[in-house]
Scaffold this active site. Structure first.
Site, PDB file in Angstrom:
ATOM      1  N   ALA A 143      36.756  52.921  44.693  1.00 38.47           N
ATOM      2  CA  ALA A 143      36.259  54.129  45.345  1.00 38.47           C
ATOM      3  C   ALA A 143      37.458  54.892  45.883  1.00 38.47           C
ATOM      4  O   ALA A 143      38.542  54.326  46.031  1.00 38.47           O
ATOM      5  CB  ALA A 143      35.327  53.731  46.486  1.00 38.47           C
ATOM      6  N   GLU A 182      33.134  47.358  39.862  1.00 41.05           N
ATOM      7  CA  GLU A 182      31.674  47.447  40.025  1.00 41.05           C
ATOM      8  C   GLU A 182      31.065  48.392  38.979  1.00 41.05           C
ATOM      9  O   GLU A 182      29.974  48.148  38.474  1.00 41.05           O
ATOM     10  CB  GLU A 182      31.334  47.919  41.445  1.00 41.05           C
ATOM     11  CG  GLU A 182      31.656  46.844  42.491  1.00 41.05           C
ATOM     12  CD  GLU A 182      31.498  47.350  43.911  1.00 41.05           C
ATOM     13  OE1 GLU A 182      32.264  48.257  44.295  1.00 41.05           O
ATOM     14  OE2 GLU A 182      30.599  46.860  44.622  1.00 41.05           O
ATOM     15  N   GLY A 189      35.331  49.465  43.464  1.00 39.02           N
ATOM     16  CA  GLY A 189      34.280  50.277  42.841  1.00 39.02           C
ATOM     17  C   GLY A 189      34.498  50.438  41.343  1.00 39.02           C
ATOM     18  O   GLY A 189      33.548  50.683  40.597  1.00 39.02           O
ATOM     19  N   GLU A 235      38.289  44.829  48.225  1.00 43.10           N
ATOM     20  CA  GLU A 235      37.780  45.558  49.399  1.00 43.10           C
ATOM     21  C   GLU A 235      38.080  44.849  50.712  1.00 43.10           C
ATOM     22  O   GLU A 235      38.299  45.476  51.740  1.00 43.10           O
ATOM     23  CB  GLU A 235      36.261  45.766  49.278  1.00 43.10           C
ATOM     24  CG  GLU A 235      35.839  46.859  48.300  1.00 43.10           C
ATOM     25  CD  GLU A 235      35.669  46.360  46.872  1.00 43.10           C
ATOM     26  OE1 GLU A 235      36.184  45.259  46.553  1.00 43.10           O
ATOM     27  OE2 GLU A 235      35.022  47.066  46.070  1.00 43.10           O
TER      28      GLU A 235
HETATM   29  N1  3HC Z   1      41.637  55.663  46.615  1.00 43.62           N
HETATM   30  C1  3HC Z   1      42.451  56.677  46.912  1.00 43.62           C
HETATM   31  N2  3HC Z   1      43.752  56.696  46.590  1.00 43.62           N
HETATM   32  C2  3HC Z   1      44.239  55.625  45.962  1.00 43.62           C
HETATM   33  C3  3HC Z   1      43.440  54.520  45.628  1.00 43.62           C
HETATM   34  C4  3HC Z   1      42.076  54.569  45.977  1.00 43.62           C
HETATM   35  N3  3HC Z   1      41.251  53.557  45.681  1.00 43.62           N
HETATM   36  N4  3HC Z   1      44.208  53.597  45.015  1.00 43.62           N
HETATM   37  C5  3HC Z   1      45.446  54.125  44.954  1.00 43.62           C
HETATM   38  N5  3HC Z   1      45.459  55.338  45.533  1.00 43.62           N
HETATM   39  C6  3HC Z   1      46.597  56.272  45.617  1.00 43.62           C
HETATM   40  C7  3HC Z   1      47.692  55.747  46.516  1.00 43.62           C
HETATM   41  O1  3HC Z   1      47.477  56.121  47.853  1.00 43.62           O
HETATM   42  C8  3HC Z   1      48.909  56.403  45.921  1.00 43.62           C
HETATM   43  O2  3HC Z   1      48.923  57.731  46.382  1.00 43.62           O
HETATM   44  P1  3HC Z   1      50.316  58.484  46.590  1.00 43.62           P
HETATM   45  O3  3HC Z   1      50.988  58.485  45.267  1.00 43.62           O
HETATM   46  O4  3HC Z   1      49.924  59.799  47.108  1.00 43.62           O
HETATM   47  O5  3HC Z   1      51.056  57.638  47.597  1.00 43.62           O
HETATM   48  C9  3HC Z   1      48.601  56.453  44.432  1.00 43.62           C
HETATM   49  O6  3HC Z   1      47.186  56.307  44.330  1.00 43.62           O
HETATM   50  C10 3HC Z   1      49.245  55.347  43.632  1.00 43.62           C
HETATM   51  O7  3HC Z   1      48.957  54.108  44.267  1.00 43.62           O
HETATM   52  P2  3HC Z   1      50.063  52.972  44.403  1.00 43.62           P
HETATM   53  O8  3HC Z   1      51.311  53.558  44.945  1.00 43.62           O
HETATM   54  O9  3HC Z   1      49.441  51.865  45.142  1.00 43.62           O
HETATM   55  O10 3HC Z   1      50.300  52.611  42.879  1.00 43.62           O
HETATM   56  P3  3HC Z   1      50.557  51.202  42.214  1.00 43.62           P
HETATM   57  O11 3HC Z   1      50.724  51.448  40.773  1.00 43.62           O
HETATM   58  O12 3HC Z   1      51.616  50.454  42.960  1.00 43.62           O
HETATM   59  O13 3HC Z   1      49.203  50.360  42.443  1.00 43.62           O
HETATM   60  C11 3HC Z   1      46.830  49.987  42.434  1.00 43.62           C
HETATM   61  C12 3HC Z   1      48.023  50.782  41.832  1.00 43.62           C
HETATM   62  C13 3HC Z   1      46.963  48.503  42.064  1.00 43.62           C
HETATM   63  C14 3HC Z   1      45.594  50.559  41.865  1.00 43.62           C
HETATM   64  C15 3HC Z   1      46.878  50.128  43.975  1.00 43.62           C
HETATM   65  O14 3HC Z   1      46.967  51.507  44.286  1.00 43.62           O
HETATM   66  C16 3HC Z   1      45.665  49.596  44.672  1.00 43.62           C
HETATM   67  O15 3HC Z   1      45.586  48.418  44.910  1.00 43.62           O
HETATM   68  N6  3HC Z   1      44.725  50.496  45.037  1.00 43.62           N
HETATM   69  C17 3HC Z   1      43.599  50.170  45.872  1.00 43.62           C
HETATM   70  C18 3HC Z   1      42.561  49.382  45.154  1.00 43.62           C
HETATM   71  C19 3HC Z   1      41.411  49.134  46.084  1.00 43.62           C
HETATM   72  O16 3HC Z   1      41.571  48.703  47.209  1.00 43.62           O
HETATM   73  N7  3HC Z   1      40.213  49.408  45.601  1.00 43.62           N
HETATM   74  C20 3HC Z   1      39.020  49.234  46.382  1.00 43.62           C
HETATM   75  C21 3HC Z   1      38.708  50.522  47.083  1.00 43.62           C
HETATM   76  S1  3HC Z   1      37.330  50.394  48.165  1.00 43.62           S
HETATM   77  C22 3HC Z   1      36.005  50.394  47.126  1.00 43.62           C
HETATM   78  O17 3HC Z   1      36.148  50.468  45.948  1.00 43.62           O
HETATM   79  C23 3HC Z   1      34.681  50.348  47.807  1.00 43.62           C
HETATM   80  C24 3HC Z   1      33.581  50.172  46.833  1.00 43.62           C
HETATM   81  O18 3HC Z   1      33.221  48.816  46.761  1.00 43.62           O
HETATM   82  C25 3HC Z   1      32.386  50.969  47.240  1.00 43.62           C
END
Ligand code: 3HC
Ligand code: NAI
Length: 712
Positions: A64, A107, A104, A127
């Site tokens: 998400a 999912e 997400g 998450e």
């Molecule tokens: N939402 C918004 N922005 C995100 C994002 C997300 N889920 N994931 C990454 N970004 C953004 C980062 O803030 C970063 O922004 P910036 O360039 O402006 O700083 C850019 O994307 C690149 O991210 P990384 O620097 O982390 O890039 P990497 O290549 O090192 O890593 C990744 C990529 C493995 C995808 C890592 O970004 C990551 O782990 N992201 C989060 C994944 C996550 O936690 N997902 C769950 C979200 S909550 C959810 O899904 C709820 C649902 O169940 C309803």
């Protein structure tokens, strides 16, 4: 016109739905709307017999859009419309996964009827690291696909698993080499030809064999022992239990309710703050994006003591050759022996293969003379913390290193500008302050000197990411960001001992906040002698704004040879590694208090300890900001979470301060100034803290133009 985030293309009888939302294809509102539209369009197209859902760019949906959670537009509201549409979709939907299908994103794949993944893909539900639980059906669908136990482990750990393991677990149906989209289309055709019904995870029962007796009870017990402030794990257990005990729709409702509780918790807000702050630290204000980084392929380390060996390991781990210079062969042998032991421990844990151990050791070469460093692109000195010695070393490096090579110092307190001048080439010099153990700790303070070249700074910040560190840029000052703030914390902790608190009382209060170790257990572990020497050196340099009781207990313990764990006594006495209360400390502190006219009390409460240890630390953080030593409050939080184990679910000291309210902190600082006196300025408020508190603002409200300074 804006580029569409979702593109539909019908190729023969397969609808290809492509998500294109760089950088990580987050499932933002626009993507959700685009998907609903594309899926409805494909449903209405009589040519379409199956759908393939895939992503452009470097990854499948990585979750998400986390930024939406703070924008007051929770992403789960309309996510359920999309997911309902997909679940009941009349034609088979195949998700094609590459990169990282997370949260997400996974999912979305789980609600699709089939999943094909590239061999290099990884999947996970991370998450929990954000204080959340999978809120788009993940806690209900995953147990139905792979069993309750495996799902619980995956969701609680937030771990990513590689495609092959995902196949073995039953998360994906096929792993492919070569072109993923082609393979997914072939898979879709097979489904059509074989008239395979959609495999809807929502319709599957949870395999009873995957729910060993006591699974959830045991998970709750383990969790209780961890004393975590993260609201998600206990709710994840409840959700997976609901998947086992409740019908799908009811389980989904449970998940939504508990997701909402997590989303609105302060801890999740703090963990989300951490997520973005850890990424923002690499953005250096005022630095042009066009800078060409210097090329680093060979590293030198001078001084292979506690820090040097660990620093060298960081580079060997990514395949870079390292030359380590020491004064004697014995010191070199000792250091390389410790490095080998560290690698052997990793082999024993199955984290490294014996071949990798050999390869890494072969990259480390010891030397007894500086000319060996001539070919290095970066040399990091980690000799004793002695200004005269370090100046000598930097001067030598300035002569020996090739033009364009970067010279870095691992000093934890000395003046990086003085070292830069000594090198004769200050533009090439900066601080790289690793934390101990240097091969483990994620934090790297990158200390920007007055003349450090911008290309040098940006090269080192990038390099830090390559070796798996979180780089935080600091300006030059005593102790940089972290140790400078820690001084106030330790000062007050010791002052509390003089006033009548016990070491275990202070440690317990600090640990109740969530730090793994209070100040005295930490000092005993680090070595009271090491810490006291720093105070003595700082005193000599005239930099201490301190009264006669400043760090008096540590200085006394050093005098008595009570160096901590290594001598069997310090602030505690030790049986093995177990700290035990020591009445001798009470006597030492009572004697010191009597000498300095301090009245001892027995009514020092936990709240007072917490306020007195942390409010001066936050106040120092405000000074660090107003002096421009740190670029942003978030940078300070990243330092404290990664370098000092400040609880991430509080978001770091500056985020936590905002939650407490700066006016509350300012009022308590005034209170302690009145109660304890303020002869040495310990309770004087930073102008920034005063100003923000008066305006009812928090650190997070500071704009770019209000920040910056010495670092800029
Ligand atoms: N939402 C918004 N922005 C995100 C994002 C997300 N889920 N994931 C990454 N970004 C953004 C980062 O803030 C970063 O922004 P910036 O360039 O402006 O700083 C850019 O994307 C690149 O991210 P990384 O620097 O982390 O890039 P990497 O290549 O090192 O890593 C990744 C990529 C493995 C995808 C890592 O970004 C990551 O782990 N992201 C989060 C994944 C996550 O936690 N997902 C769950 C979200 S909550 C959810 O899904 C709820 C649902 O169940 C309803
Ligand atoms: P240490 O005393 O364990 O090691 C220093 C090493 O430098 C010794 O092996 C010594 O033989 C070698 N050395 C001395 N002069 C030398 C020279 N001219 N040429 C080559 N080698 C030389 O010290 P430690 O703890 O590793 O600290 C090194 C630096 O790292 C210091 O600046 C310290 O402030 C900093 N630091 C230390 C941390 C810690 O927890 N120990 C944490 C962060 C930084």
């Amino acid at each position: 016109m804006n580029k569409p985030l979702v593109i539909l293309e019908v190729r023969e009888d397969v609808a290809l739905v492509c998500i294109d939302n760089p950088p990580v294809n987050a499932l933002s509102r626009g993507v959700r709307e685009g998907l609903v539209k594309a899926l409805r369009q494909a449903a209405a197209d009589s040519r379409v017999s199956a759908v393939v859902l895939y992503c452009a760019g470097r990854t499948f949906v990585a979750g998400a859009d986390i930024a939406e959670f703070d924008s007051g537009q929770p992403s789960t509201e309309d996510i359920h419309e999309l997911f309902g549409l997909l679940d009941g979709y009349a034609r088979p939907v195949v998700a094609a996964l590459h990169g990282t299908a997370l949260g997400g994103g996974l999912e979305l794949a789980l609600v699709s009827h089939f999943r094909v993944a590239s061999r290099s893909a990884k999947v996970g539900l991370p998450e929990v690291h954000l204080g959340l639980l999978p809120g788009a059906g993940g806690t209900q669908r995953l147990p139905r696909l792979i069993g309750a136990k495996a799902a619980l482990e995956l969701i609680l750990s937030g771990k990513q698993v590689a495609a092959d393991q995902a196949l073995a677990l039953g998360i994906v149906d096929e792993v492919v080499d070569g072109d993923l989209l082609d393979a997914a289309i072939v898979f879709a055709h097979r489904v059509i030809e074989e008239h395979r019904p959609q495999r809807r995870a929502s319709a599957l029962p949870v395999n009873p064999a995957s729910v060993p007796a006591g699974l959830f009870e045991q998970a709750r017990q383990t969790l209780a022992q961890q004393r975590s402030g993260n609201p998600a794990p206990v709710r994840i257990i409840a959700c997976v239990e609901a998947a086992v005990t409740q019908p799908f729709t009811q389980g989904l409702a449970t998940e939504q309710r508990l997701f909402g509780e997590c989303l609105h918790s302060p801890a999740s807000a703090a963990l989300r703050h951490r997520f973005f702050a850890e990424r923002e630290v690499s953005k250096i204000p005022g630095l042009s994006g066009n800078l060409t980084p210097r090329s680093i392929s060979r590293v030198g380390v001078v001084g292979a003591g506690t820090m040097g060996g660990g620093i060298a390991m960081n580079f060997a781990n990514i395949g870079m050759p390292v030359v380590i210079v020491e004064t004697t062969q014995a010191a070199l042998d000792r250091s390389l022996g410790i490095v080998r032991k560290n690698y052997e421990a990793a082999v024993a844990k199955g984290r490294l293969s014996p071949a990798q151990l050999d390869q890494r050791m072969s990259l480390l070469r010891g030397a007894l003379d500086y000319p060996e460093l001539a070919e290095c692109d970066l040399v990091i000195e980690a000799v004793f913390e002695d200004l005269a010695l370090k100046k000598q070393v930097c001067a030598r490096l300035g002569q020996v290193c090739r033009p364009g090579a970067i010279i870095a110092s691992n000093t934890s307190s000395l003046d990086v500008d003085a070292l830069a001048q000594a090198s004769g080439r200050p533009a090439d010099v900066l601080g790289m302050h690793f934390f101990s153990p240097a091969h483990v700790m994620r934090l790297l303070e990158v200390v920007r000197g007055a003349h450090t070249g911008t290309d040098v700074l940006s090269t080192v910040v990038k390099l830090a990411r390559t070796i798996g560190k979180v780089p935080v840029v600091s300006g030059v000052c005593y102790g940089f960001i972290g140790n400078r703030m820690a001084e106030c914390y330790l000062r007050e902790a010791e002052q509390l001992l003089l006033e009548g608190a016990t070491a275990q009382q202070v440690d317990a209060a600090v640990e109740s906040l969530g730090l793994p170790m209070g100040p005295f257990r930490m000092l005993d572990l680090a070595g009271v002698d090491v810490v006291a020497k720093v105070v003595i050196e700082r005193g000599k340099s005239g930099q201490l704004l301190a009264g006669p009781t400043y760090r008096a207990v540590a200085l006394k313990l050093m005098e008595l040879g009570r160096y901590g764990q290594k001598t069997g006594s310090g602030f505690y006495r030790y049986e093995g590694r177990t700290p035990l209360p020591d009445p001798a400390i009470e006597q030492i502190c009572a004697a010191l208090a009597a000498r300095h006219g301090i009245i001892r009390r027995h009514d020092i409460a936990e709240q007072e300890i917490i306020e007195r240890c942390f409010y001066p630390l936050i106040n120092e953080g405000a000074k660090v900001l107003e002096e421009g030593i740190a670029y942003r409050p978030g940078d300070i939080d990243v330092v404290w979470i990664n370098g000092y184990s400040f609880p991430d679910y509080l978001g770091g000291p500056m985020f936590w301060a905002d939650q407490l309210g700066l006016s509350t902190i300012a009022a308590r600082m005034d209170h302690y100034a009145a109660q304890l006196g303020n002869e040495h300025g310990y309770w004087s408020q930073a102008a920034l803290l005063k100003r923000l508190a008066a305006a009812g603002r928090g650190f997070a409200s500071l704009t770019e133009s209000e920040l910056g300074g010495a670092t800029g």
